[in-house]
Design a protein around this motif. Structure first.
Motif, PDB file in Angstrom:
ATOM      1  N   TYR A  68      45.338  36.807  28.172  1.00 51.78           N
ATOM      2  CA  TYR A  68      43.847  36.442  28.557  1.00 51.78           C
ATOM      3  C   TYR A  68      43.194  35.522  28.275  1.00 51.78           C
ATOM      4  O   TYR A  68      43.846  34.469  26.983  1.00 51.78           O
ATOM      5  N   LYS A  69      42.513  34.522  28.566  1.00 52.27           N
ATOM      6  CA  LYS A  69      42.439  33.732  29.006  1.00 52.27           C
ATOM      7  C   LYS A  69      40.800  33.688  28.670  1.00 52.27           C
ATOM      8  O   LYS A  69      40.170  32.548  29.683  1.00 52.27           O
ATOM      9  N   GLY A  70      39.945  34.259  28.164  1.00 55.60           N
ATOM     10  CA  GLY A  70      38.675  33.991  28.125  1.00 55.60           C
ATOM     11  C   GLY A  70      37.572  35.167  29.192  1.00 55.60           C
ATOM     12  O   GLY A  70      36.599  35.151  29.035  1.00 55.60           O
ATOM     13  N   GLN A  71      38.600  35.566  30.233  1.00 49.99           N
ATOM     14  CA  GLN A  71      37.162  36.301  31.633  1.00 49.99           C
ATOM     15  C   GLN A  71      37.984  37.853  31.878  1.00 49.99           C
ATOM     16  O   GLN A  71      39.952  37.150  31.711  1.00 49.99           O
ATOM     17  N   PHE A  72      37.657  38.243  30.891  1.00 50.06           N
ATOM     18  CA  PHE A  72      38.493  40.441  31.556  1.00 50.06           C
ATOM     19  C   PHE A  72      37.853  40.220  33.040  1.00 50.06           C
ATOM     20  O   PHE A  72      36.498  41.020  33.074  1.00 50.06           O
TER      21      PHE A  72
ATOM     22  N   THR B 271      40.844  39.945  22.887  1.00 50.48           N
ATOM     23  CA  THR B 271      41.787  40.379  24.425  1.00 50.48           C
ATOM     24  C   THR B 271      40.052  40.851  25.024  1.00 50.48           C
ATOM     25  O   THR B 271      39.599  40.838  25.944  1.00 50.48           O
ATOM     26  N   ILE B 272      39.923  42.413  23.990  1.00 52.29           N
ATOM     27  CA  ILE B 272      38.912  43.416  25.053  1.00 52.29           C
ATOM     28  C   ILE B 272      37.949  43.038  23.505  1.00 52.29           C
ATOM     29  O   ILE B 272      36.903  43.577  23.975  1.00 52.29           O
ATOM     30  N   THR B 273      37.962  42.322  22.558  1.00 55.04           N
ATOM     31  CA  THR B 273      36.984  42.058  21.520  1.00 55.04           C
ATOM     32  C   THR B 273      37.537  40.833  20.541  1.00 55.04           C
ATOM     33  O   THR B 273      38.294  40.697  20.632  1.00 55.04           O
ATOM     34  N   ASP B 274      36.865  40.306  19.889  1.00 54.50           N
ATOM     35  CA  ASP B 274      37.564  39.618  19.169  1.00 54.50           C
ATOM     36  C   ASP B 274      38.481  39.717  18.212  1.00 54.50           C
ATOM     37  O   ASP B 274      38.803  40.969  18.013  1.00 54.50           O
TER      38      ASP B 274
END
Length: 139
Positions: free
Chosen positions: A120-124, A33-36
């Motif tokens: 989360y789908k790849g863009q925060f 979500t925020i990292t790998d």
């Protein structure tokens, strides 16, 4: 005698305090979500992964705006220190860190408070309003 709704309202109010208007409680997953996505079985990867683009800026903006930030992760308690070190190393501002979230990806959260979930789908980025179909308890 108080009506059933009045009893319910009083009971709900005493469960926990509500936040001021406009303040949100963000529960944010870490891995994927925020990292790998670093599994518990590969903790050595925690030391080298980087935050996803915009995750640090967005989370810290929410913190600065007065929202509550809680990271909620499937990482086990023995990984708390390396997780806190990682968050601090990268400059994430937060209020709390909960370890031991259930593993797996198909959650159905039932709570006595309103729960809003965003996948989360790849863009925060900042969140936007969107109408979706949800499941609720039958009246």
């Amino acid at each position: 005698m108080a009506s059933k709704n009045q009893q319910k309202d009083t009971k709900e109010q005493s469960v926990s305090p509500s936040l001021p208007d406009g303040v949100k409680n963000y529960l944010i997953d870490i891995d994927g979500t925020i990292t790998d996505d670093v599994p518990n079985e590969e903790p050595e990867r925690m030391a080298t992964c980087e935050p996803f683009p915009d995750a640090l800026e967005t989370v810290n903006k929410w913190y600065k705006d007065g929202h509550q930030i809680c990271f909620f992760t499937s990482r086990v308690e023995e990984h708390r220190k390396v997780t806190e070190d990682w968050l601090n190393k990268h400059g994430f501002k937060y209020h709390s860190l909960l370890m031991g979230k259930p593993r797996g990806g198909n959650y159905h959260w039932i709570d006595n408070h309103i729960v809003k979930a965003t996948r989360y789908k790849g863009q925060f980025t900042d969140l936007v309003n969107k109408k979706e179909t949800i499941q609720v308890f039958k009246d």
